[in-house]
Write an enzyme that holds these catalytic residues in place. Structure first.
Site, PDB file in Angstrom:
ATOM      1  N   ASP A 167      82.088  52.351  78.941  1.00  0.00           N
ATOM      2  CA  ASP A 167      81.965  53.696  79.517  1.00  0.00           C
ATOM      3  C   ASP A 167      83.225  53.977  80.320  1.00  0.00           C
ATOM      4  O   ASP A 167      83.746  53.092  81.006  1.00  0.00           O
ATOM      5  CB  ASP A 167      80.722  53.723  80.428  1.00  0.00           C
ATOM      6  CG  ASP A 167      80.364  55.140  80.882  1.00  0.00           C
ATOM      7  OD1 ASP A 167      80.950  56.100  80.333  1.00  0.00           O
ATOM      8  OD2 ASP A 167      79.491  55.274  81.754  1.00  0.00           O
ATOM      9  N   ASP A 183      78.326  58.176  82.656  1.00  0.00           N
ATOM     10  CA  ASP A 183      76.981  58.601  82.251  1.00  0.00           C
ATOM     11  C   ASP A 183      76.175  57.460  81.637  1.00  0.00           C
ATOM     12  O   ASP A 183      75.059  57.653  81.189  1.00  0.00           O
ATOM     13  CB  ASP A 183      77.067  59.773  81.263  1.00  0.00           C
ATOM     14  CG  ASP A 183      77.797  59.403  79.976  1.00  0.00           C
ATOM     15  OD1 ASP A 183      78.337  58.278  79.897  1.00  0.00           O
ATOM     16  OD2 ASP A 183      77.829  60.224  79.056  1.00  0.00           O
ATOM     17  N   ASP A 216      82.255  55.371  75.457  1.00  0.00           N
ATOM     18  CA  ASP A 216      82.881  56.570  74.901  1.00  0.00           C
ATOM     19  C   ASP A 216      84.276  56.248  74.350  1.00  0.00           C
ATOM     20  O   ASP A 216      84.756  55.119  74.473  1.00  0.00           O
ATOM     21  CB  ASP A 216      82.930  57.679  75.962  1.00  0.00           C
ATOM     22  CG  ASP A 216      83.482  57.156  77.292  1.00  0.00           C
ATOM     23  OD1 ASP A 216      84.524  56.473  77.257  1.00  0.00           O
ATOM     24  OD2 ASP A 216      82.851  57.405  78.345  1.00  0.00           O
ATOM     25  N   ASP A 241      82.492  55.230  59.951  1.00  0.00           N
ATOM     26  CA  ASP A 241      81.171  54.973  59.390  1.00  0.00           C
ATOM     27  C   ASP A 241      80.770  56.213  58.607  1.00  0.00           C
ATOM     28  O   ASP A 241      80.770  57.323  59.140  1.00  0.00           O
ATOM     29  CB  ASP A 241      80.173  54.717  60.532  1.00  0.00           C
ATOM     30  CG  ASP A 241      79.112  53.711  60.141  1.00  0.00           C
ATOM     31  OD1 ASP A 241      78.564  53.863  59.034  1.00  0.00           O
ATOM     32  OD2 ASP A 241      78.834  52.790  60.937  1.00  0.00           O
ATOM     33  N   ASP A 243      77.207  53.601  54.834  1.00  0.00           N
ATOM     34  CA  ASP A 243      75.830  53.316  55.226  1.00  0.00           C
ATOM     35  C   ASP A 243      74.884  53.383  54.017  1.00  0.00           C
ATOM     36  O   ASP A 243      74.948  54.338  53.238  1.00  0.00           O
ATOM     37  CB  ASP A 243      75.430  54.377  56.262  1.00  0.00           C
ATOM     38  CG  ASP A 243      74.166  54.038  57.019  1.00  0.00           C
ATOM     39  OD1 ASP A 243      74.167  53.064  57.770  1.00  0.00           O
ATOM     40  OD2 ASP A 243      73.171  54.774  56.859  1.00  0.00           O
ATOM     41  N   GLU A 250      77.397  49.132  52.878  1.00  0.00           N
ATOM     42  CA  GLU A 250      76.199  48.443  53.351  1.00  0.00           C
ATOM     43  C   GLU A 250      75.166  48.637  52.248  1.00  0.00           C
ATOM     44  O   GLU A 250      74.779  49.766  51.938  1.00  0.00           O
ATOM     45  CB  GLU A 250      75.686  49.040  54.657  1.00  0.00           C
ATOM     46  CG  GLU A 250      74.520  48.217  55.204  1.00  0.00           C
ATOM     47  CD  GLU A 250      73.509  49.028  55.992  1.00  0.00           C
ATOM     48  OE1 GLU A 250      72.812  48.442  56.836  1.00  0.00           O
ATOM     49  OE2 GLU A 250      73.390  50.250  55.758  1.00  0.00           O
ATOM     50  N   HIS A 252      75.311  45.946  64.496  1.00  0.00           N
ATOM     51  CA  HIS A 252      74.431  46.666  65.430  1.00  0.00           C
ATOM     52  C   HIS A 252      72.969  46.677  64.985  1.00  0.00           C
ATOM     53  O   HIS A 252      72.139  47.242  65.687  1.00  0.00           O
ATOM     54  CB  HIS A 252      74.948  48.099  65.573  1.00  0.00           C
ATOM     55  CG  HIS A 252      74.861  48.845  64.265  1.00  0.00           C
ATOM     56  ND1 HIS A 252      75.663  48.534  63.179  1.00  0.00           N
ATOM     57  CD2 HIS A 252      74.035  49.815  63.851  1.00  0.00           C
ATOM     58  CE1 HIS A 252      75.344  49.302  62.167  1.00  0.00           C
ATOM     59  NE2 HIS A 252      74.356  50.096  62.538  1.00  0.00           N
ATOM     60  N   ASP A 253      72.671  46.093  63.818  1.00  0.00           N
ATOM     61  CA  ASP A 253      71.274  46.044  63.351  1.00  0.00           C
ATOM     62  C   ASP A 253      70.697  44.634  63.438  1.00  0.00           C
ATOM     63  O   ASP A 253      69.549  44.412  63.041  1.00  0.00           O
ATOM     64  CB  ASP A 253      71.171  46.456  61.870  1.00  0.00           C
ATOM     65  CG  ASP A 253      71.480  47.919  61.629  1.00  0.00           C
ATOM     66  OD1 ASP A 253      71.307  48.727  62.558  1.00  0.00           O
ATOM     67  OD2 ASP A 253      71.897  48.256  60.502  1.00  0.00           O
TER      68      ASP A 253
END
Ligand code: ISL
Length: 560
Positions: free
Chosen positions: A18, A27, A31, A100, A206, A259, A328-329
């Site tokens: 961040d 926040d 980013d 992505d 994806d 993927e 990330h999965d």
């Protein structure tokens, strides 16, 4: 080929860094300016390519994998000007970026979908709309078929404005696009060109092997996604990929990694063999499922020989592989295949073999044939989360599963045990940069909890420690880059049992031997193979010289 020799570093922007520059200062979301501020770390690590998980405009029903505008940036992450600066700053450091590409579906808030809700709109056919079925005895219209979704839920949503259902293989806020419509396919090509012109060097695509729905007939009964046989790796899917390649991708110096869900070797060859001109490489899932069943949701016993079998199949079966252990999965690999979950302290201090197993797994990954992908935090051995209850999770998939298992009366404690091991949030907790509050990720409230072990596992302390996991990754990345044998050499399995594996990489007259121990016990190398260990020792996870016995969780790389 540059994309075969470089290591790729995946950034999941909301959990990376961040900055105080974007939206409301601090926040709690990572980013783009935050990424720019860390480019020097990525350069120092030795990665040459960044895969950026989605930063496009999105209502975030699935953390950006639901895109409402492919030509704009999510204000949480910054602006298009920030993105342009990221391309420029990365380029200065010799780092390329792949985007992505999420084109199986859009967000339901995408303008195309909003327009398509009107049956007379030219956008109607951008998506898959069908009337419901009237079943005697049922008051409401029933969905057009019996398919079940990837997030353990429904695949059809009734839209009262239209009087019809639309297909969504993922969340209901992710309507599937219709690849039988050439006009829509042209729109996707425009998106590809836009990002390639901006400076992207390719795409991670994806769920790219399920984009073409050949028929909408009922699926065969299945415990996981029902209906798959009607849309996985279809002829129409291959044709679309060839078209992207011919009309757009081949005109640029770029590459694609697909993927590909539920992919087998047969499909994978069709999708990625170079002469077919579809994808350059793909992510398969088999290796991460050697100790899982029902896709990856139910754990079963790990066996090193099973893992070596699976790896051998893919290493020898494809011209070129994409090698990853985390994204990330997925769970963190030190928690999944490594030793991180045993012997943890109540305050999160990792057990004795956390560090060694992280290095052993790095040794494994960096001695496989293919393009290497590492995921943010992997290089410091980040572990699975330590949340205590489902309410602390954000992942739509985990909540979907929890609901489904509840329906089948699976007790709460078992549901939690399984979700804890498989939840995608394991890989999504913020990167642990230092030992200050929130691990230096944000000065605000992080969007997802920081793992409390950040005092023990963080970037700043590992940078200073020559023997850290981070410095081991740096050494392995550099060594790999300089070794044609490790990049291009043939893969040959030698020996495996339930705890250890041995394999070779052979290129011209150079041979590398690798031996890995996935257990808490010492492991003696069978006498028959002792000769292999006379070579020059390049690295070991323990830092010790290996003779005939591997220490717990040790791994060794030798050259002869
Ligand atoms: O493996 C899975 C289910 O069995 C899922 O974790 C995942 O949905 C699947 O691998 C597809 O993943 C990709 O597409 C999804 C998105 O949620 C994931 O983050 C993405 O990597 C939908 O866009």
């Amino acid at each position: 080929m540059w994309w075969k020799e470089e290591t790729v570093y995946q950034i999941y922007p909301r959990s990376f860094q961040d900055s105080s520059a974007v939206k409301s200062p601090n926040d709690g979301f990572g980013d783009i300016p935050g990424i720019i501020s860390r480019l020097d770390e990525i350069k120092a690590l030795g990665a040459g390519i960044i895969w950026l998980s989605p930063v496009y405009k999105s209502p975030d029903a699935d953390n950006g994998y639901d895109i409402s505008d492919y030509y704009d940036i999510n204000p949480k992450f910054g602006t298009m000007a920030d993105m342009e600066k990221l391309f420029a700053e990365a380029k200065k450091r010799g780092i390329k970026i792949i985007m992505d590409l999420v084109i199986n579906h859009t967000s339901d808030e995408h303008e195309w979908f909003q327009k398509s809700r009107d049956p007379k709109s030219p956008y109607r056919d951008y998506y898959i709309w069908r009337p419901g079925k009237q079943i005697p005895g049922k008051k409401n219209m029933q969905p057009p078929n019996n398919w079940t979704g990837f997030f353990a839920g429904e695949t059809w949503e009734f839209d009262s404005a239209s009087g019809e259902f639309y297909l969504h293989l993922f969340d209901k806020k992710q309507p599937d696009l219709n690849y039988k419509n050439p006009k829509m396919t042209e729109e996707v090509k425009k998106i590809l060109r836009f990002w390639l012109e901006k400076g992207a060097s390719g795409f991670r695509c994806d769920v790219i092997n399920i984009i073409y729905k050949t028929s909408l007939d009922d699926g065969k009964k299945s415990l996981t996604v029902q209906g798959l046989e009607h849309y996985k790796s279809q002829e129409g899917n291959h044709n679309v990929l060839k078209e992207f390649r011919r009309d757009v991708l081949d005109k640029y110096d770029c590459f694609t990694v697909g993927e590909t869900v539920f992919v087998d070797l047969h499909d994978a060859k069709l999708l990625s063999n170079e002469d077919r001109k579809e994808l350059n490489m793909l992510f398969f899932f088999d290796h991460l499922e050697v100790d899982r069943r029902v896709a990856r949701f139910v754990p079963k016993k790990f066996r090193a020989n099973k893992l070596l079998d699976v790896m051998t199949k893919w290493q020898q079966g494809l011209d070129w592989n994409a090698i990853y252990f985390e994204n990330h999965d997925q769970s963190r690999i030190v928690s999944h295949f490594g030793a991180a979950e045993k012997g943890k302290n109540a305050d999160g201090k990792p057990g004795l073999y956390w560090e060694r197993s992280a290095k052993m797994i790095a040794l494994f990954q960096f001695t496989l044939r293919g393009t290497l992908f590492i995921y943010q935090g992997q290089e410091i051995g980040m572990t699975n989360f330590d949340f205590k209850k489902i309410e602390e999770l954000n992942d739509v998939e985990s909540h979907g599963l929890n609901k489904l298992m509840k329906k089948f009366c699976i007790p709460k404690s078992l549901r939690w045990k399984w979700i804890k091991a498989s939840s995608r949030d394991n890989g999504r907790t913020p990167v642990q940069w230092d030992d200050s509050e929130n691990a230096g990720f944000t000065k605000g409230k992080p969007w997802l909890g920081v793992n409390k072990n950040y005092k023990y596992i963080n970037y700043a302390s590992q940078k200073k420690d020559g023997n850290s996991v981070l410095n081991f990754y740096k050494k392995m990345i550099a060594f790999r880059k300089s070794s044609k044998s490790l990049i291009y050499g043939d893969f040959q399995p030698v020996y495996a049992d339930s705890r250890i594996m041995i394999y070779k990489r052979i290129y011209k007259n150079e041979t590398f031997t690798v031996a890995l121990n996935f257990s808490f016990g010492k492991a003696r190398i069978p006498k028959k193979y002792a000769g292999l260990f006379n070579g020059e020792q390049i690295a070991s996870a323990s830092g010790e010289k290996v003779k005939d016995t591997l220490l717990p969780w040790d791994g060794v790389l030798l050259r002869s």
